[in-house]
Design a protein around this motif. Structure first.
Motif, PDB file in Angstrom:
ATOM      1  N   LEU A   7       0.796  -1.004  -0.021  1.00  0.00           N
ATOM      2  CA  LEU A   7      -0.062   0.002   0.067  1.00  0.00           C
ATOM      3  C   LEU A   7       0.847   1.100  -0.056  1.00  0.00           C
ATOM      4  N   ASP A   8       0.852   1.835  -1.075  1.00  0.00           N
ATOM      5  CA  ASP A   8       1.714   3.200  -1.104  1.00  0.00           C
ATOM      6  C   ASP A   8       0.807   4.446  -1.231  1.00  0.00           C
ATOM      7  N   THR A   9       0.706   5.079  -0.130  1.00  0.00           N
ATOM      8  CA  THR A   9      -0.058   6.442  -0.076  1.00  0.00           C
ATOM      9  C   THR A   9       0.859   7.508  -0.442  1.00  0.00           C
ATOM     10  N   GLN A  12       0.337  11.063   0.993  1.00  0.00           N
ATOM     11  CA  GLN A  12      -0.714  12.065   0.780  1.00  0.00           C
ATOM     12  C   GLN A  12      -1.586  12.116   2.082  1.00  0.00           C
ATOM     13  N   ASP A  13      -2.048  13.503   2.270  1.00  0.00           N
ATOM     14  CA  ASP A  13      -2.630  13.653   3.488  1.00  0.00           C
ATOM     15  C   ASP A  13      -4.134  13.326   3.525  1.00  0.00           C
ATOM     16  N   GLU A  14      -4.723  13.051   2.159  1.00  0.00           N
ATOM     17  CA  GLU A  14      -6.068  12.527   2.128  1.00  0.00           C
ATOM     18  C   GLU A  14      -6.112  11.387   2.575  1.00  0.00           C
ATOM     19  N   TYR A  15      -5.151  10.292   2.655  1.00  0.00           N
ATOM     20  CA  TYR A  15      -5.163   8.835   3.045  1.00  0.00           C
ATOM     21  C   TYR A  15      -4.607   8.962   4.810  1.00  0.00           C
ATOM     22  N   LYS A  16      -4.626  10.066   5.348  1.00  0.00           N
ATOM     23  CA  LYS A  16      -4.115  10.216   6.679  1.00  0.00           C
ATOM     24  C   LYS A  16      -5.102   9.181   7.640  1.00  0.00           C
ATOM     25  N   LEU A  18      -7.002   7.023   7.066  1.00  0.00           N
ATOM     26  CA  LEU A  18      -6.918   5.580   6.856  1.00  0.00           C
ATOM     27  C   LEU A  18      -5.668   4.888   7.425  1.00  0.00           C
ATOM     28  N   ARG A  19      -4.625   5.644   7.731  1.00  0.00           N
ATOM     29  CA  ARG A  19      -3.561   5.141   8.149  1.00  0.00           C
ATOM     30  C   ARG A  19      -3.670   3.797   9.365  1.00  0.00           C
ATOM     31  N   GLN A  21      -5.805   2.081  10.260  1.00  0.00           N
ATOM     32  CA  GLN A  21      -6.570   0.836   9.758  1.00  0.00           C
ATOM     33  C   GLN A  21      -5.811   0.254   8.904  1.00  0.00           C
ATOM     34  N   TYR A  22      -4.976   0.676   8.039  1.00  0.00           N
ATOM     35  CA  TYR A  22      -3.909  -0.349   7.215  1.00  0.00           C
ATOM     36  C   TYR A  22      -2.601  -0.717   8.102  1.00  0.00           C
TER      37      TYR A  22
END
Length: 162
Positions: A7-9, A12-16, A18-19, A21-22
């Motif tokens: 999983l390569d974010t 990016q702050d829009e995935y912060k 969800l961090r 959880q993954y």
């Protein structure tokens, strides 16, 4: 053979949100920063703190990870673009990652990319060996019981027979 789910974010702050959880599902971490940006390494401290908090790992406890400085192809001796040396990265790893392995790589020219992943797999296997062994009892499942415990299955079966 090893199966890797990557999983390569890309930070990016829009995935912060969800961090956590993954991160809970991850066993090992390839932590990547930009060799041409001092800020990219400084910003990783927050990321490592979040990994430790989410996975309930003490500050002095190692976990399977590899620190990777990317864009080494842009860091030729005369370019002046390099802001982080290998020694800087190793010192950072020693301070925040309990001396995790460090690689300098290039995604563009494929320098040490495979090596970093191989090392991460070795770290995961080494860490797995230190975990307490679980009892290898065969798990019984029941047609009647949603939880699968033997006692509940017997109770369900007896109730069904009545």
């Amino acid at each position: 053979p090893v199966y890797l789910e990557i999983l390569d974010t890309a930070g990016q702050d829009e995935y912060k949100a969800l961090r956590p959880q993954y991160m809970r599902q991850c066993f090992g971490f390839l932590i990547v920063f930009d060799l041409t940006s001092k800020n990219s390494l400084d910003n990783l401290e927050e990321f490592v703190v979040e990994i430790r908090r989410t996975k309930d790992i003490a500050d002095d406890e190692p976990f399977p990870c590899v620190l990777v400085g990317n864009k080494v192809d842009l860091c030729t001796n005369d370019s002046g673009k390099r802001q982080i040396t290998l020694k800087d990265a190793q010192a950072w790893s020693k301070k925040f990652l309990n001396d995790a392995p460090v690689f300098e790589s290039s995604a563009v020219t494929n320098i040490h990319v495979e090596d970093a992943f191989f090392q991460l797999v070795r770290q995961c296997r080494k860490h797995k060996e230190t975990l307490p062994k679980k009892q290898d009892k065969p798990r019984r499942r029941s047609l009647f019981s949603s939880s699968g415990s033997q006692e509940e299955a017997n109770d369900d079966l007896n109730a069904f027979k009545k």
